[in-house]
Write a protein that holds these residues in place. Sequence first.
Motif, short mmCIF file in Angstrom:
data_model
loop_
_atom_site.label_atom_id
_atom_site.label_comp_id
_atom_site.label_asym_id
_atom_site.label_seq_id
_atom_site.Cartn_x
_atom_site.Cartn_y
_atom_site.Cartn_z
N GLU A 113 18.36 56.35 -32.15
CA GLU A 113 18.74 55.91 -30.81
C GLU A 113 18.71 57.12 -29.87
OE1 GLU A 113 22.66 53.73 -28.98
OE2 GLU A 113 22.09 53.34 -31.06
N LEU A 114 18.25 56.89 -28.64
CA LEU A 114 18.27 57.95 -27.63
C LEU A 114 19.69 58.16 -27.13
CD1 LEU A 114 15.21 56.84 -25.47
CD2 LEU A 114 15.30 58.87 -26.94
N THR A 115 20.05 59.40 -26.83
CA THR A 115 21.31 59.66 -26.15
C THR A 115 21.14 59.23 -24.69
OG1 THR A 115 20.70 61.88 -25.43
CG2 THR A 115 21.73 61.69 -27.64
N PRO A 116 22.23 59.05 -23.96
CA PRO A 116 22.09 58.71 -22.54
C PRO A 116 21.25 59.74 -21.76
CG PRO A 116 24.32 58.25 -23.25
CD PRO A 116 23.63 58.97 -24.39
N GLU A 117 21.44 61.01 -22.06
CA GLU A 117 20.65 62.06 -21.39
C GLU A 117 19.17 61.94 -21.73
OE1 GLU A 117 20.18 66.89 -21.13
OE2 GLU A 117 22.12 66.06 -21.72
N GLN A 118 18.87 61.72 -23.01
CA GLN A 118 17.46 61.54 -23.41
C GLN A 118 16.87 60.31 -22.75
OE1 GLN A 118 18.15 61.44 -27.66
NE2 GLN A 118 17.20 63.46 -27.93
N GLN A 119 17.65 59.24 -22.66
CA GLN A 119 17.17 58.02 -22.01
C GLN A 119 16.77 58.31 -20.56
OE1 GLN A 119 16.66 54.95 -23.40
NE2 GLN A 119 15.79 54.36 -21.44
N ARG A 120 17.60 59.06 -19.84
CA ARG A 120 17.27 59.42 -18.45
C ARG A 120 16.00 60.27 -18.39
NH1 ARG A 120 22.82 59.76 -18.40
NH2 ARG A 120 22.87 62.00 -18.75
N GLU A 121 15.87 61.22 -19.32
CA GLU A 121 14.68 62.08 -19.36
C GLU A 121 13.42 61.27 -19.66
OE1 GLU A 121 15.43 65.12 -22.25
OE2 GLU A 121 17.06 66.01 -21.09
N VAL A 122 13.52 60.35 -20.61
CA VAL A 122 12.37 59.51 -20.97
C VAL A 122 11.96 58.65 -19.78
CG1 VAL A 122 11.62 57.57 -22.41
CG2 VAL A 122 12.75 59.54 -23.45
N GLU A 123 12.94 58.01 -19.13
CA GLU A 123 12.62 57.15 -17.97
C GLU A 123 11.94 57.96 -16.86
OE1 GLU A 123 12.62 53.86 -17.67
OE2 GLU A 123 13.29 53.78 -19.76
N ALA A 124 12.45 59.16 -16.61
CA ALA A 124 11.84 60.02 -15.58
C ALA A 124 10.41 60.40 -15.98
CB ALA A 124 12.69 61.27 -15.36
N ALA A 125 10.22 60.70 -17.27
CA ALA A 125 8.87 61.04 -17.75
C ALA A 125 7.94 59.84 -17.59
CB ALA A 125 8.92 61.51 -19.20
N LEU A 126 8.40 58.66 -18.01
CA LEU A 126 7.56 57.46 -17.92
C LEU A 126 7.19 57.17 -16.46
CD1 LEU A 126 9.31 55.11 -20.50
CD2 LEU A 126 7.09 56.25 -20.75
N ASP A 127 8.13 57.38 -15.54
CA ASP A 127 7.85 57.16 -14.11
C ASP A 127 6.69 58.02 -13.63
OD1 ASP A 127 9.89 55.31 -13.86
OD2 ASP A 127 11.33 56.75 -13.01
N GLY A 128 6.55 59.22 -14.19
CA GLY A 128 5.52 60.15 -13.74
C GLY A 128 4.24 60.13 -14.54
N LEU A 129 4.10 59.21 -15.46
CA LEU A 129 2.92 59.17 -16.33
C LEU A 129 2.04 57.96 -16.01
CD1 LEU A 129 4.67 59.97 -19.73
CD2 LEU A 129 3.12 61.49 -18.48
#
Length: 147
Positions: A113-129
Amino acid sequence: MTEAVLSGTWFVVRTSLPLWRARDNPSVTYAPLPDGRVVDTVRFTRRGRPGLIVGLDSPLPGGGWAWRGVSLLTRFTVSRWQVLAAGDGWAVTVFERTPFTPAGLDVYARAPELTPEQQREVEAALDGLPAAQPFRAALFSPRHDGR
């Protein structure tokens, strides 16, 4: 992502691959070989029984990997894939269609499971890809025991 960074076990925590709707506990373990290739072992459970898919990943010129299965059923199957982004304990991969799977996107994490911080980082990365956008609407979280 180099073989050294890729090395080890990753849990599939988000995916667009329909295969993971009927299978639980998906994980991928990468083990680098001396020649630059990587042994790629996918583990999962289906109806409580363990499943296994083994392949070899060969680096592609310019980046990315070419996966080829090693079993009789998958030996002639090739899938090209690449790591689009990675952070502390997570990675986003995208892969081409094969005769068995559609093209898709996986989010990997070192834990089920992603931590809340990792979840935010992943969402930000996906937004920019841009390469991730065709798969965003289809993303879901496969089931892991204990979740």
